[in-house]
Design a protein around this motif. Structure first.
Motif, PDB file in Angstrom:
ATOM      1  N   LEU A  55       0.834  -1.204   0.000  1.00 34.45           N
ATOM      2  CA  LEU A  55       0.000   0.000   0.000  1.00 34.45           C
ATOM      3  C   LEU A  55       0.871   1.257   0.000  1.00 34.45           C
ATOM      4  O   LEU A  55       0.605   2.214  -0.747  1.00 34.45           O
ATOM      5  CB  LEU A  55      -0.912  -0.009   1.220  1.00 34.45           C
ATOM      6  N   ALA A 131      -6.917   2.978   4.794  1.00 31.58           N
ATOM      7  CA  ALA A 131      -7.728   1.790   4.516  1.00 31.58           C
ATOM      8  C   ALA A 131      -7.720   0.848   5.708  1.00 31.58           C
ATOM      9  O   ALA A 131      -6.921   0.998   6.639  1.00 31.58           O
ATOM     10  CB  ALA A 131      -7.185   1.071   3.277  1.00 31.58           C
ATOM     11  N   THR A 133      -8.470  -3.546   6.793  1.00 29.76           N
ATOM     12  CA  THR A 133      -8.664  -4.905   6.306  1.00 29.76           C
ATOM     13  C   THR A 133      -9.463  -5.702   7.316  1.00 29.76           C
ATOM     14  O   THR A 133      -9.265  -5.576   8.524  1.00 29.76           O
ATOM     15  CB  THR A 133      -7.323  -5.621   6.047  1.00 29.76           C
ATOM     16  N   ILE A 285      -6.011   8.123  -3.440  1.00 33.07           N
ATOM     17  CA  ILE A 285      -6.613   6.852  -3.032  1.00 33.07           C
ATOM     18  C   ILE A 285      -8.085   6.696  -3.426  1.00 33.07           C
ATOM     19  O   ILE A 285      -8.607   5.581  -3.415  1.00 33.07           O
ATOM     20  CB  ILE A 285      -6.460   6.618  -1.509  1.00 33.07           C
ATOM     21  N   GLN A 291      -7.698   2.254  -6.386  1.00 35.62           N
ATOM     22  CA  GLN A 291      -8.456   1.347  -5.514  1.00 35.62           C
ATOM     23  C   GLN A 291      -8.435  -0.082  -6.048  1.00 35.62           C
ATOM     24  O   GLN A 291      -8.279  -1.033  -5.279  1.00 35.62           O
ATOM     25  CB  GLN A 291      -9.896   1.837  -5.370  1.00 35.62           C
ATOM     26  N   ILE A 295      -6.386  -1.306  -3.150  1.00 33.48           N
ATOM     27  CA  ILE A 295      -7.341  -1.307  -2.024  1.00 33.48           C
ATOM     28  C   ILE A 295      -8.439  -2.348  -2.251  1.00 33.48           C
ATOM     29  O   ILE A 295      -8.274  -3.500  -1.880  1.00 33.48           O
ATOM     30  CB  ILE A 295      -7.905   0.112  -1.789  1.00 33.48           C
ATOM     31  N   SER A 296      -9.540  -1.979  -2.848  1.00 36.58           N
ATOM     32  CA  SER A 296     -10.661  -2.915  -2.998  1.00 36.58           C
ATOM     33  C   SER A 296     -10.286  -4.130  -3.838  1.00 36.58           C
ATOM     34  O   SER A 296     -10.753  -5.243  -3.578  1.00 36.58           O
ATOM     35  CB  SER A 296     -11.870  -2.205  -3.611  1.00 36.58           C
ATOM     36  N   LEU A 300      -8.802  -4.874   0.563  1.00 34.34           N
ATOM     37  CA  LEU A 300      -8.861  -3.815   1.572  1.00 34.34           C
ATOM     38  C   LEU A 300     -10.159  -3.018   1.420  1.00 34.34           C
ATOM     39  O   LEU A 300     -10.831  -3.105   0.392  1.00 34.34           O
ATOM     40  CB  LEU A 300      -7.669  -2.861   1.423  1.00 34.34           C
ATOM     41  N   LEU A 302     -11.635   0.965   1.711  1.00 35.68           N
ATOM     42  CA  LEU A 302     -11.239   2.368   1.769  1.00 35.68           C
ATOM     43  C   LEU A 302     -11.814   3.038   3.013  1.00 35.68           C
ATOM     44  O   LEU A 302     -12.986   2.889   3.325  1.00 35.68           O
ATOM     45  CB  LEU A 302     -11.722   3.098   0.515  1.00 35.68           C
TER      46      LEU A 302
END
Length: 333
Positions: A55, A131, A133, A285, A291, A295-296, A300, A302
């Motif tokens: 990240l 973010a 998890t 982000i 993302q 992230i997604s 993860l 957001l």
């Protein structure tokens, strides 16, 4: 008052107003920083290759483009993020050294250690919470069972023999595994490592039988069949692993766990710099491509909490950890 006195008063008043205006303009200029004017460092408290490292490297690449300055990632693993926190503070509060912190750094270390080399509240300022998890329990090939109840039964049959791996003493994974063991009424064996990049191979090789880890690093190994996910520590199932039941679904009510990742800076960092970093990171982000990649798309969720919202989040998080650790009676010194 004489005519001369009136003129003199007006001249003095005008001079004062002009001076005040100049001071205001000067203050405004100083509050709008020419930042960054040199390379920026993000310190990560875990080894390369893990969730936080990936990240941070994603953000560093995009911020380098945004700022026209190099943003580098430095890994300072160990001591439950304390080493990284000390390195961040030692760099000074000019905004050019940030830390991608998580739960232990700011929320739980103060309750695990009788003395810390930093004050989590006074020494740091929250910049942006990036973010979080969800946590998932995974088992390796050394464990022959298929369900959470199989694991609990094995641990009850052989107390202190079923081993779990974590990212170190006092880490989020450690606290969560101890909470699980207490709730399930079992005794398990803790084997600490430096980061998730070490825990996954330990599971695969049979050094440990299970781990509670973030969803992202588990996904590729679960999907490839090398590890088995047996429960999600969330009130509802994960969109990334929809086939995996929650702890509550399989009979262990109330066990929920997640971990956050946010940028913090030394408390002396100018507020205007903090606000600029937060705004620019937020711009990066929220982009769909970012993302999807960091992230997604990797499991993860957001958060995108700016300084004020992040500070409020941390106040609640610290209170929750204070009660949680007291209940578990965990101390590391």
């Amino acid at each position: 008052m004489s005519r001369i006195s009136q003129i003199f008063s007006k001249l003095v008043l005008g001079s004062v107003c002009a001076a005040a205006t100049l001071l205001s303009v000067s203050a405004h200029a100083q509050s709008t920083p020419n930042y960054p004017s040199k390379p920026v460092k993000i310190i990560v408290p875990f080894p390369p290759g893990g969730l936080a490292d990936n990240l941070a490297r994603g953000m560093s690449q995009e911020l380098s483009r945004e700022w026209g300055q190099q943003v580098v990632v430095e890994n300072r693993a160990g001591a439950n993020t304390i080493i990284a926190a000390q390195a961040t503070l030692a760099a000074g509060g000019d905004g050019y050294t940030l830390m991608l912190a998580n739960d232990p750094t700011i929320s739980s270390n103060q309750y695990l250690y009788s003395k810390l080399p930093y004050d989590p509240v006074k020494d740091f300022v929250p910049v942006i919470n990036v973010a979080e998890t969800l946590e998932v329990m995974v088992v390796g090939p050394a464990f022959k069972g298929n369900t959470l109840n199989d694991l609990i039964a094995a641990a009850k049959a052989k107390p202190d023999e079923v081993a779990y791996g974590t990212y170190g003493l006092g880490s989020k994974a450690h606290i969560d595994a101890e909470a699980f063991s207490k709730l399930a009424g079992i005794k398990t064996l803790h084997v600490p490592y430096k980061g998730v990049a070490d825990v996954m191979p330990a599971l695969l090789s049979g050094q440990v039988q299970f781990a509670i880890t973030g969803v992202p690093p588990a996904i590729p190994l679960v999907r490839s069949g090398q590890l088995r996910a047996i429960a999600i520590a969330s009130p509802k199932r994960s969109a990334s692993l929809p086939e995996v039941p929650t702890f509550s679904e399989v009979g262990l009510q109330g066990f929920n766990a997640s971990a956050w990742f946010g940028l913090i800076a030394p408390a002396a960092t100018p507020r205007a710099v903090v606000e600029k970093i937060a705004a620019d990171v937020s711009k990066v982000i929220v982009r769909p491509d970012f993302q999807q990649k960091y992230i997604s798309g990797v499991g993860l969720e957001l958060l995108n909490q700016g300084p004020a919202q992040f500070a409020d989040f941390l106040r609640k998080d610290r209170a929750a950890y204070a009660a949680h650790i007291k209940e578990l009676n965990v101390k590391l010194d």
